[in-house]
Design a protein around this motif. Sequence first.
Motif, PDB file in Angstrom:
ATOM      1  N   UNK A 195      36.475  38.808  23.611  1.00  8.87           N
ATOM      2  CA  UNK A 195      37.419  38.109  22.739  1.00  8.87           C
ATOM      3  C   UNK A 195      37.515  36.654  23.170  1.00  8.87           C
ATOM      4  N   UNK A 196      37.839  35.785  22.213  1.00  9.77           N
ATOM      5  CA  UNK A 196      38.062  34.380  22.545  1.00  9.77           C
ATOM      6  C   UNK A 196      39.507  34.259  23.036  1.00  9.77           C
ATOM      7  N   UNK A 197      39.687  33.899  24.304  1.00  8.16           N
ATOM      8  CA  UNK A 197      41.043  33.866  24.863  1.00  8.16           C
ATOM      9  C   UNK A 197      41.737  32.533  24.620  1.00  8.16           C
ATOM     10  N   UNK A 198      43.059  32.569  24.666  1.00  9.72           N
ATOM     11  CA  UNK A 198      43.842  31.343  24.750  1.00  9.72           C
ATOM     12  C   UNK A 198      44.230  31.213  26.214  1.00  9.72           C
ATOM     13  N   UNK A 199      43.788  30.143  26.862  1.00 14.44           N
ATOM     14  CA  UNK A 199      44.013  29.966  28.298  1.00 14.44           C
ATOM     15  C   UNK A 199      44.810  28.690  28.524  1.00 14.44           C
ATOM     16  N   UNK A 200      45.816  28.800  29.359  1.00 12.28           N
ATOM     17  CA  UNK A 200      46.515  27.599  29.818  1.00 12.28           C
ATOM     18  C   UNK A 200      46.712  27.724  31.318  1.00 12.28           C
ATOM     19  N   UNK A 201      46.816  26.595  31.976  1.00 10.59           N
ATOM     20  CA  UNK A 201      46.989  26.566  33.423  1.00 10.59           C
ATOM     21  C   UNK A 201      48.345  25.937  33.712  1.00 10.59           C
ATOM     22  N   UNK A 202      49.110  26.616  34.543  1.00 11.13           N
ATOM     23  CA  UNK A 202      50.417  26.104  34.963  1.00 11.13           C
ATOM     24  C   UNK A 202      50.485  26.139  36.486  1.00 11.13           C
ATOM     25  N   UNK A 203      51.581  25.641  37.026  1.00  9.79           N
ATOM     26  CA  UNK A 203      51.764  25.658  38.481  1.00  9.79           C
ATOM     27  C   UNK A 203      52.812  26.691  38.865  1.00  9.79           C
ATOM     28  N   UNK A 204      52.847  27.002  40.155  1.00  7.04           N
ATOM     29  CA  UNK A 204      53.889  27.892  40.684  1.00  7.04           C
ATOM     30  C   UNK A 204      55.271  27.368  40.310  1.00  7.04           C
ATOM     31  N   UNK A 205      55.431  26.061  40.346  1.00  8.97           N
ATOM     32  CA  UNK A 205      56.723  25.439  40.027  1.00  8.97           C
ATOM     33  C   UNK A 205      57.125  25.743  38.589  1.00  8.97           C
ATOM     34  N   UNK A 206      56.172  25.695  37.661  1.00  3.86           N
ATOM     35  CA  UNK A 206      56.474  25.978  36.256  1.00  3.86           C
ATOM     36  C   UNK A 206      56.891  27.431  36.071  1.00  3.86           C
ATOM     37  N   UNK A 207      56.301  28.339  36.835  1.00  2.00           N
ATOM     38  CA  UNK A 207      56.696  29.748  36.774  1.00  2.00           C
ATOM     39  C   UNK A 207      58.163  29.864  37.179  1.00  2.00           C
TER      40      UNK A 207
END
Length: 174
Positions: free
Chosen positions: A68-80
């Motif tokens: 499947x074509x994924x939707x990927x985003x990258x965040x930081x521990x701080x954003x979590x």
Amino acid sequence: MNERWLEVLKLIEGKLSKPSFETWLKATDAKIEGNNWTIIAQNEFSRDWLESRYMGLIEETIQELTSEIPFVKVITDRQVGLDKLQDNRIDHIITQINALHPSERKKLISIMGEQGYAIEKNSTINSSSADHSERESTKEETEGRIEYLEREWKGMNERLHKLESKIIELIEKL
């Protein structure tokens, strides 16, 4: 760590040099909801590096694994942590609203309606629901409300991810 993400990392590890993999990807984690993959980097620098240098590889590897074509985003521990804080604030507000007397809750919902906020019929914030002091919820009712709220939360999360993706695409075109 998420099992599916571990599978992705194992495939990526075979495609990169050991120093690159250990520096940028080994310490990452991921939250996966449907086809939305949120990669969690340790800091902003790592997040930016993953986005600029490895996003294509990550997306291709996920697609290779899932077909499947994924939707990927990258965040930081701080954003979590900020997401958890926001969830806690919302839970606190809902708790306060549910603690109101039914007449106060009805008035609040009326005011919110006048302000343009739509309140769902089955929402936790519901003027027709009785105060906890007036009746005790059955286990089935409570589980039903929890399931409803989880479905709503997941749907809202998916819509926000799609919207964010479209915004990023528009910004990149500028």
